[in-house]
Motif scaffolding. Structure first.
Motif, PDB file in Angstrom:
ATOM      1  N   GLN A  33      36.625  50.440  35.253  1.00 11.82           N
ATOM      2  CA  GLN A  33      35.194  50.178  35.326  1.00 11.82           C
ATOM      3  C   GLN A  33      34.591  50.103  33.933  1.00 11.82           C
ATOM      4  O   GLN A  33      33.676  49.311  33.678  1.00 11.82           O
ATOM      5  N   ARG A  50      35.162  46.659  32.783  1.00 14.19           N
ATOM      6  CA  ARG A  50      34.309  45.714  33.507  1.00 14.19           C
ATOM      7  C   ARG A  50      32.873  45.774  32.984  1.00 14.19           C
ATOM      8  O   ARG A  50      32.206  44.753  32.845  1.00 14.19           O
ATOM      9  N   TRP A  63      32.729  43.925  29.763  1.00 15.49           N
ATOM     10  CA  TRP A  63      32.749  42.476  29.997  1.00 15.49           C
ATOM     11  C   TRP A  63      31.362  41.976  30.402  1.00 15.49           C
ATOM     12  O   TRP A  63      30.954  40.863  30.045  1.00 15.49           O
ATOM     13  N   SER A 111      25.954  44.716  34.807  1.00 19.04           N
ATOM     14  CA  SER A 111      26.758  45.535  35.719  1.00 19.04           C
ATOM     15  C   SER A 111      25.941  45.886  36.953  1.00 19.04           C
ATOM     16  O   SER A 111      24.762  46.231  36.865  1.00 19.04           O
ATOM     17  N   ASP A 117      31.112  45.880  40.991  1.00 20.62           N
ATOM     18  CA  ASP A 117      31.868  45.430  39.809  1.00 20.62           C
ATOM     19  C   ASP A 117      33.362  45.381  40.077  1.00 20.62           C
ATOM     20  O   ASP A 117      34.103  44.696  39.365  1.00 20.62           O
ATOM     21  N   LEU A 157      34.749  41.979  40.200  1.00 19.87           N
ATOM     22  CA  LEU A 157      34.635  41.115  39.026  1.00 19.87           C
ATOM     23  C   LEU A 157      35.997  40.510  38.674  1.00 19.87           C
ATOM     24  O   LEU A 157      37.005  41.199  38.629  1.00 19.87           O
ATOM     25  N   ASN A 164      31.725  36.445  35.885  1.00 21.08           N
ATOM     26  CA  ASN A 164      32.824  36.520  36.839  1.00 21.08           C
ATOM     27  C   ASN A 164      33.736  35.304  36.704  1.00 21.08           C
ATOM     28  O   ASN A 164      34.970  35.419  36.675  1.00 21.08           O
TER      29      ASN A 164
END
Length: 382
Positions: free
Chosen positions: A220, A223, A226, A238, A244, A247, A335
């Motif tokens: 996480q 993510r 990102w 987020s 998430d 993703l 994504n």
């Protein structure tokens, strides 16, 4: 216009109800023999056994329909009308919508419908399901604030609203028309592959390498990195760990990712294009089609939970919806970029820029600057 679908219920016993289709030829003028009121009263007498039915109210607001303007302002699909045998309205009355801290008349959805909203169909030769045409027209003429509606060549029926349509709305937001897949779109990414490397048996071997890419991507923390905004410190799209977790995955429905071969290209003359983005015949590009996954669906569910279909621009809820909508659009864009990174890790093995695309969930959190560098590398191929 098509028929209008309403529910007629007993005012005193509201569980007693019946569906009614009101033909477009029916008059809203109560004094007309062929009036909406006469049809509603007749339905109440025959279906609900209200032999002395003589008053009609709008469920929820308690408004009594007395004249032509009343009937014109409220009639629309899924309206519930309560028929009384003389007794007063039964039930709680919803207050008018607060605007800028005060009560303001004239922004009720029922008063903002546009029966003259123009509808255009772009499909001239393709078959269009008649139900989708009915849904398009009904939506255009019953939801508030719509000033133009267009059916695209891929117009087809939805559960209630048409799919493959474009609506222009003034002062009103309609979450069901935006749908649950907020930010759905496509993006192309240039690979270093060429046609011979993806043709025949080589193409099948590449396809085998791509199996298993739909799992949860890394941690996480990775993510969130990102999804961060490189231009605004602390900003992120987020949506929390629950959403998430999807993703970097394509999802179901009509979403997909595929390799395409360029037949002809003339990109060198495009201003600002980089050598990495310049296309030539025989080049291979990756096309990714996906959206905001479960996050967008959750937004739609929350903002329509009380049967709300439309939000006025002055309603405080509009601000929060648009904020989440924009977040979901950004989430969907990133994504697609992460899906591309995961593909590139398989398509171009050995390239250090794509190492984060390899799904090693046991590697621990990665430095945020490394995640950002990987995102910038994939965007350079976009």
């Amino acid at each position: 216009m098509p028929s209008t679908r309403i529910t007629v219920a007993s005012n005193s016993k509201q569980s007693q109800k019946s569906l009614l289709l009101i033909p477009s030829s029916t008059s809203p003028d109560p004094s007309s023999p062929n009036s909406c009121r006469a049809l509603v009263i007749k339905t109440a007498q025959s279906k609900l056994r209200l032999k002395k039915a003589n008053r009609v109210f709008v469920a929820g607001t308690g408004q009594e329909l007395l004249d032509e303007s009343d009937w014109r302002s409220v009639l629309g699909d899924d309206v519930v009308l309560l028929v009384s045998m003389g007794e007063e309205y039964v039930g709680a009355r919803k207050e008018e919508t607060p605007v800028n801290g005060a009560i303001q008349d004239g922004i009720s959805p029922s008063t903002q419908r546009n029966p003259d909203c123009p509808v255009k169909i772009l499909a001239h030769t393709a078959y269009i399901d008649p139900l989708s045409l009915t849904q398009l027209s009904t939506t255009a003429h019953t939801l508030p604030g719509l000033i133009h509606a267009v059916g695209q060549p891929d117009l087809h029926p939805g559960t209630k609203y048409p799919i493959g349509a474009v609506f222009v709305s003034k002062a009103w937001i309609h979450p069901p028309l935006i749908g649950g897949d907020i930010g759905c779109g496509m993006a192309w990414y240039k690979t270093t592959l060429s046609r011979p490397q993806v043709s025949g048996d080589k193409g099948r071997k590449i396809a085998e390498k791509l199996r298993g890419l739909e799992g949860v991507w890394r941690t996480q923390s990775d993510r969130e990195a990102w999804l961060s905004d490189e231009d605004v410190a602390g900003a992120s799209s987020s949506a929390g760990e629950e959403w998430d977790a999807a993703l970097g995955t394509i999802g179901a429905g009509n979403h997909f990712a595929e390799l395409q071969i360029i037949e002809e290209a003339d990109t060198a003359s495009i201003p600002g294009i980089t050598p990495q983005q310049t296309l030539h015949a025989e080049d291979v590009v990756l096309l990714v089609h996906s959206g905001s996954r479960g996050y967008g669906g959750d937004i739609l569910k929350r903002y329509t939970a009380d049967s709300r279909t439309s939000i006025h621009e002055n309603d405080p809820i509009a601000t929060s919806y648009l904020s989440e909508h924009d977040r979901a659009c950004d989430w969907a864009t990133k994504n697609r970029d992460l899906i591309a990174l995961r593909f590139f890790a398989c398509l171009e093995p050995g390239n250090e820029a794509w190492e984060l695309g390899i799904n090693d969930r046991n590697a621990g959190a990665t430095d945020a600057s490394t995640v950002m560098a990987a995102r910038q590398s994939i965007m350079a191929r976009k």
